[in-house]
Design an enzyme around this catalytic site. Structure first.
Site: not given
Length: 758
Positions: A339-340, A479, A591-592
């Site tokens: 998806w980056d 994640e 995580k993010q």
């Protein structure tokens, strides 16, 4: 400080792998890691976009092809080896403005002979199959015979640093004394794709050719040519190395014949002429992409590094490849596409190089067959795009990996990270509303929107007890938490994906009713499906706090252990706190950016108060264990007024690789962080967004030390140039556009520059 150059002034072979990544030269077709010819320490890499192979690997991965960089200097019987010689005046410099890598050092052998070596290398943006190096060699304290070896190494493997997973993805098919030069052709193991590397040397000084004799040799999987010359103290000899790279991925012909012809043409054109054409194209690219920051040299250098690497990683000449998570800079994540690309990198191309953006989206269209197969294999309908994709679009996420403690763990992202479908839909809508490219939307984009919505129709679950639609057992952007129910990022974007499919279905029905009918027939859709989609979108469950201000990242998240982050490392990145007996997934640590990511992608869907509340809640719980995260918190921080942290996060993003703050730059570029860097500057500090009416808005704020921020974007066919200064904003446009500045509407056309006070 030269704000166009990345420099290294001290040699330490321990750092070779990192600087090979930083000094990679690429042109979208291929990438060559910035290896030093005179050192064997590092992870050399030669990659052509789209050449994948599985063989004995766990999954399909990009192939590290035969290495064409081989170049040795022998002074009599001593090889110039950087790790054996005494080095002086060492310097490496990536000139980003021209896309040229320069290296210089003085090497003194064990017998005391010193030679000044200057190297220049480029991978052509003019003719993508060409690359070349120039070597200027000056003996400093000797006269005598020198032998120059040019070779191509076919013994290359993937995972050279990982003995348990090292794999050779090709067999050497043929070796040639090609006249001119030498050639080596390989063939991949699984699909028999061929790749050719062909190189030769030309040596000269003020008297002309310097080579006296030549010896051709084959050593197993290596082909070599050695030239003998005589060098004189203080006299410089110049050696040009011409290289041609071809594959039958996109050229259905005899590679050796085509390569030999191309090499002869390259020699005829000359090194200098090709280099100049290459530089011209880079000047044009920089005119499109550059962001100029006055008053902050570190920020200026950092943002340019990321812009350079992004632009080097893609071109508009191939619609069957995309940008890998590590770009063309290394083997990290096995060269897979995530998806980056659509969420983090694509906006840069949409607004600066829209033809490249279209090519990247066409990769998704050209891998729809694989996406449909993914859905069918897992019992769903429509198109299910792979979390990790390669050449065919089939799911290639590894099933096993290692956790942060080095323990073997099952990788569930390929099974549960469904939001990739909506991420691709998001990229399509973003591209269309910025470019107004109806041809793409009619012939390609809407088919993807409808087929991804069809997937969601088969994936969501209806709760009769709650009268709502849910999505269970998923992984969101965070994640750390697996098998969760109703991850809001997933649910909200599935709802949005369905709504956009319905909107553009109606648009297409009016725009081209024939295409509409053909698509409905092809995809097996009718009005009953569309009515159900309406209901699904309306009743999609979005968990929130009782007062509605905090969106719950997923159902049950608020019940997890609330562990505080209290320590930060030398890069100001969070240090793992004490889990107090809990497993990571049992804590609220993330995580993010997850909820924050959603609010950045769909800013018009949330009020300023809701954004601020969620930013403050989730920012203090985020570990930033992904390079994708800092830039996103920079953007949302600016939107809600946290300017101090926003600048800190921006600097973390733009120096992800230059400072290696994730600790794994060795394995390739953090390409999404590069895309996030552009977004942080333009969506963050400029405050650029598109409102619900489709009007471009800017709401700029500059850090105190910034005197000026200038950039260009493309908007619906017009080139818009914007400069934000301390006291005013200047806007030029090549066409008539409407622009909101600080929520006030302005009409701008090519006749007159708009200047407003800040």
């Amino acid at each position: 400080m030269d704000l166009w150059k990345i420099s290294l002034n001290e040699y330490n072979n321990y750092d070779n792998k990192k600087y090979e990544t930083l000094f990679t030269l690429a042109n979208g077709y291929r990438g060559i890691r910035g290896a030093l010819e005179f050192s064997s320490k590092g992870n050399r890499g030669n990659y052509i976009a789209g050449i994948f192979d599985k063989s004995q690997s766990q999954v399909t991965e990009i192939v590290n092809l035969q290495d064409p960089l081989g170049f040795n200097i022998y002074i009599e019987d001593e090889k110039v080896d950087m790790d054996e010689c005494v080095l002086d005046n060492f310097n490496r410099e990536l000139d980003m403005q021209s896309g040229v890598l320069n290296t210089r050092f003085i090497a003194t052998t064990k017998k005391g002979k010193s030679i000044d070596i200057r190297c220049e290398r480029f991978v052509s943006r003019n003719k993508i199959n060409r690359w070349a190096s120039k070597y200027e060699l000056t003996p400093l304290n000797f006269n005598g015979k020198v032998f120059i070896e040019n070779y191509i190494d076919g013994s290359v493997t993937n995972g050279a640093w990982d003995v348990m997973n090292k794999n050779k993805h090709f067999k050497v098919k043929s070796i040639f004394d090609s006249n001119p030069g030498i050639a080596l052709t390989i063939e991949t193991n699984d699909n028999n794709m061929k790749s050719l590397e062909l190189t030769t040397l030309m040596g000269e000084n003020e008297r002309g050719n310097i080579f006296k004799t030549r010896r051709y040799s084959e050593f197993g999987e290596t082909v070599s040519e050695v030239y003998e010359t005589y060098m004189t103290e203080g006299k410089t000899a110049t050696i040009f190395k011409y290289g041609i790279s071809l594959s039958d991925k996109d050229m259905k012909c005899d590679l050796f014949t085509a390569g030999t012809s191309e090499l002869k043409d390259f020699i005829k054109d000359g090194y200098g002429a090709e280099l100049e054409e290459h530089k011209k194209i880079w000047r044009k690219i920089w005119d499109e992409i550059d962001i100029k920051i006055s008053g902050d040299e570190k920020a200026q250098l950092g943002i340019r590094f990321n812009l350079f690497q992004l632009a080097a990683s893609a071109y508009d000449g191939d619609t069957k490849v995309s940008i890998a998570a590590k770009a063309l800079h290394g083997e990290g994540y096995k060269g897979h596409i995530f998806w980056d690309t659509e969420v983090f990198m694509l906006p840069f191309f949409i607004y600066t190089r829209p033809k490249v953006a279209k090519a990247l989206l066409m990769y998704r269209y050209n891998t729809l067959k694989g996406a449909r197969e993914n859905a069918a294999i897992t019992g769903y309908k429509g198109a299910r795009f792979a979390w990790e994709a390669a050449d065919e679009g089939l799911e290639v996420t590894p099933k096993w990996g290692f956790d942060y403690d080095g323990n073997a763990v099952r990788i569930w992202t390929g099974d549960e990270e469904y939001h990739i479908n909506s991420d691709i839909a998001f990229g399509i809508v973003e591209y269309y509303r910025a470019t107004n490219d109806k041809e793409f939307l009619v012939n390609y984009g809407i088919e993807i929107l409808l087929d991804t919505a069809k997937f969601w129709q088969s994936r969501v679950e209806y709760s009769k007890a709650e009268d709502r639609y849910e999505i269970s057992s998923v992984i969101g952007p965070d994640e750390f938490h697996e098998h969760v129910d109703n991850n809001v990022f997933t649910n909200y974007l599935a709802k949005w994906n369905i709504e956009k499919a319905l909107f553009f279905k109606d648009w297409l029905k009016t725009e081209d009713n024939v295409v509409y009918k053909v698509l409905c027939s092809k995809l097996g859709l009718n009005d009953e499906d569309f009515k159900l989609w309406d209901i699904m979108a309306e009743k999609m469950y979005i968990p929130k706090s009782e007062d509605g201000m905090i969106i719950e990242q997923f159902q049950g998240y608020f019940d997890l252990a609330d562990i505080k982050i209290t320590q930060y490392d030398e890069n100001e990145m969070p240090v793992w706190p004490d889990f107090e007996g809990n497993k990571l997934g049992e804590t609220q640590l993330i995580k993010q950016a997850d909820v924050a990511q959603l609010m950045i992608m769909l800013p018009e869907e949330f009020t300023d108060e809701v954004k601020k509340s969620n930013y403050e809640y989730y920012e203090k719980r985020t570990m930033h264990k992904s390079s994708l995260s800092p830039s996103m918190y920079s953007i949302l921080g600016l939107a809600v007024g946290d300017r101090q942290n926003a600048y800190k996060y921006f600097m973390k993003a733009i120096f992800t690789d230059l400072e290696d703050n994730q600790g794994n730059t060795d394995f390739g570029l953090h390409a999404a962080a590069s895309g996030g860097s552009w977004q942080s500057a333009i969506f963050g500090f400029v405050g650029l967004r598109v409102n619900k009416e489709g009007i471009l808005n800017i709401n700029p704020w500059l850090p105190e030390q910034w005197e000026d921020l200038s950039f260009n974007i493309n908007w619906k066919g017009s080139r818009v140039s914007i400069s934000i200064l301390k006291d005013k904003i200047k806007v030029d446009s090549t066409g008539k556009i409407t622009l909101n500045i600080y929520d006030k509407k302005y009409l701008i056309d090519k006749e007159k520059q708009l200047v407003i006070a800040r």
